[in-house]
Design an enzyme around this catalytic site. Structure first.
Site, PDB file in Angstrom:
ATOM      1  N   HIS A 191       0.829  -1.215   0.000  1.00 10.21           N
ATOM      2  CA  HIS A 191       0.000   0.000   0.000  1.00 10.21           C
ATOM      3  C   HIS A 191       0.858   1.258   0.000  1.00 10.21           C
ATOM      4  O   HIS A 191       0.373   2.336   0.322  1.00 10.21           O
ATOM      5  CB  HIS A 191      -0.904   0.028   1.239  1.00 10.21           C
ATOM      6  CG  HIS A 191      -1.714  -1.199   1.434  1.00 10.21           C
ATOM      7  ND1 HIS A 191      -2.613  -1.631   0.494  1.00 10.21           N
ATOM      8  CD2 HIS A 191      -1.762  -2.095   2.439  1.00 10.21           C
ATOM      9  CE1 HIS A 191      -3.188  -2.747   0.918  1.00 10.21           C
ATOM     10  NE2 HIS A 191      -2.681  -3.058   2.093  1.00 10.21           N
ATOM     11  N   HIS A 213      -6.894  -4.876  -1.178  1.00 11.01           N
ATOM     12  CA  HIS A 213      -6.142  -6.130  -1.057  1.00 11.01           C
ATOM     13  C   HIS A 213      -6.431  -7.080  -2.204  1.00 11.01           C
ATOM     14  O   HIS A 213      -6.310  -8.296  -2.058  1.00 11.01           O
ATOM     15  CB  HIS A 213      -6.447  -6.809   0.279  1.00 11.01           C
ATOM     16  CG  HIS A 213      -5.940  -6.047   1.443  1.00 11.01           C
ATOM     17  ND1 HIS A 213      -6.733  -5.168   2.157  1.00 11.01           N
ATOM     18  CD2 HIS A 213      -4.707  -5.987   2.004  1.00 11.01           C
ATOM     19  CE1 HIS A 213      -6.000  -4.617   3.118  1.00 11.01           C
ATOM     20  NE2 HIS A 213      -4.780  -5.097   3.048  1.00 11.01           N
TER      21      HIS A 213
END
Lengths: 327, 327
Positions: free
Chosen positions: B57, B215
């Protein structure tokens, strides 16, 4: 073609408008002809720095308009040179007695249009051409292309202009910085120009494009996919051959993403490039990692090495306040 | 799978090492267990802010370590929670008498591991769970996911801690900010987890994933490709229904890229989202556009709206010096 887009015709205008809204404290967008200038004008007499080029490389150049860097930027259509009327309008808006310095990436269209503007301009002006892409030979017919090193020229000359350097000094400094920079890029994918609707070149699942430019053109060679370490050895090797940094030489190491490569991979490339020059005793005293000179949605990156000395280091470190560079 | 990578096993370590080298003036990387802390420790007695989560991320969370924001961040393996020993080691390194505030995105693994660390910690500590993703219903069994709004919590609470707010005040502020944020995302492509080697879900050439997380999991629904304006109407509509900002309400509008979406498109999305709330009389007084909370090489973006008041605005504007947020 999958992009966030309403229509090909409105894309650039809507994006520029969003940019100007998001950074209304720093920039002002002018229409017909299009250019972006500082919200707060520089102090009178400062050399006015103006750059520009085709769009699709954001944040270059609009993201570098602001205190300590550019006074204005002229965005052309995607991968298309801006027109002389844009440069003239920008110059007339931001020139304040110190003359105008154009900073131009070395592409035929950009060079021609900035030269036309320079001829028409009724104030003192000079142009620095940036040609840092060492994937082309030095004696290439139209010269080497300007790529990610352009940011370094804009930052360093921007700082000098802010400190009061005159037009001749800014021009000489820009040429000197351009001579001390080398860049080379690699692509994992092509990019898709909206008006075209499909990738500008095809690459196999196990192929990458070495020595690629930023306009979706083919690179120096298509080669088989290799490890990141092998890629960096290749890119850094060519750059090192060009600049031949000595032991102890202070440098800025810039890893630039082309738009679709995640930061995790860019930092990996940075690590490997840093190891390459650390092994050779080069002093990597400054770094810049991120998507700064992009090529629409191309996956890939370039490495730029800039030789520094005390004067250049101090200008690189000078305050800057733009949408995309701060410090 | 085409990525800049040497091996799946070394990717994270090499990338973290590059990050730490590129920002050696701001952060320090600790190994075994892994965490990133400020180069210059905060002044004694300040509440220590620690976040973390799976990697992939970037720049979240490591890019937000520094003065005015986090004291430390614990990066897990890709899309995998960090382990309690990472959080404990980070806490022991940066706690200086003011206690520890964990800022945790609401995912089962992260919640469990941060709770274990909190129990084992022998100093005062609190945890703020971030759950800003409104693509899931409010009564979802494990609660809503934490996504791009996490940055806003970290920035605002970070500023308060820097100004001397105590642990209880920081915890209350974090909860308050979390309650005033809503985010929703859309993906044009899946992402490819290196260990898996292929996209985590398939999308047709004319399909997009609405209400997607970070995700690589499927979103709320797969829908046909639509215009950027239609996409923004959809995302902003859900967010607006949740937060119901009134006329004149000051807000921060954050358009976040998932990693592979060029800035030109993110500014286009910003323009359309700004129009959406301007039409409703909402006061978009702050903006943030860029790749901040990414999902590896996913193409897509999210919109985050944060309701502000004078206190929150002043904390958002407070000085910050990290690798990825400055001002």
């Amino acid at each position: 073609m999958k992009k966030f887009i309403n229509s090909i015709d409105s894309l650039l205008d809507e994006s520029l408008s969003g940019f100007a809204k998001a950074h209304a404290d720093i920039v002002q967008l002018h229409a017909e002809p299009h250019f972006v200038s500082r919200k707060t004008p520089a102090k009178p007499g400062k050399v006015a720095l103006i750059s520009g080029g085709g769009s699709g490389h954001e944040p270059l150049h609009i993201g570098f308009v602001g205190s300590g860097m550019l006074d204005a930027a002229c965005p052309g259509q995607i991968f298309t040179s801006p027109t002389p009327d844009q440069m003239l309008a920008a110059a007339q808006a931001v020139e304040s007695g110190g003359g105008v310095l154009f900073i131009v990436k070395n592409y035929a269209g950009d060079v021609m249009n900035f030269e036309i503007a320079a001829e028409m301009l009724d104030c003192a002006n000079e142009t620095v051409f940036v040609s840092d892409d060492v994937s082309l030979p030095k004696d290439h017919s139209t010269g080497r292309r300007g790529v990610a090193g352009t940011l370094v020229v804009e930052k360093i000359v921007g700082a000098a202009a802010e400190k009061g350097a005159d037009l001749a000094a800014c021009k000489a400094l820009g040429d000197r910085v351009n001579g001390a920079i080398a860049s080379m890029g690699v692509a994992l994918s092509s990019c898709t120009v909206p008006a075209l609707g499909k990738p500008t070149f095809e690459l196999g699942d196990d192929e990458i494009e070495m020595g690629v430019g930023i306009h979706g053109e083919h690179g120096r060679e298509t080669v088989k996919l290799m490890t990141a370490a092998e890629i960096v050895e290749h890119l850094a090797g060519v750059i090192d051959d060009e600049l031949k940094p000595q032991k102890g030489q202070p440098v800025l190491l810039h890893v630039n993403g082309f738009g679709a490569t995640p930061l995790m991979e860019l930092y990996l490339i940075y690590e490997l490039a840093a190891r390459f020059w650390q092994k050779r005793g080069v002093d990597i005293c400054r770094s810049l990692v991120g998507n700064y000179t992009t090529s629409l949605d191309m996956a890939g990156c370039s490495i730029t090495l800039s030789l520094l000395d005390d004067a250049l280091l101090s200008l690189w470190d000078a305050p800057v306040h733009t949408a995309s560079l701060h410090g």
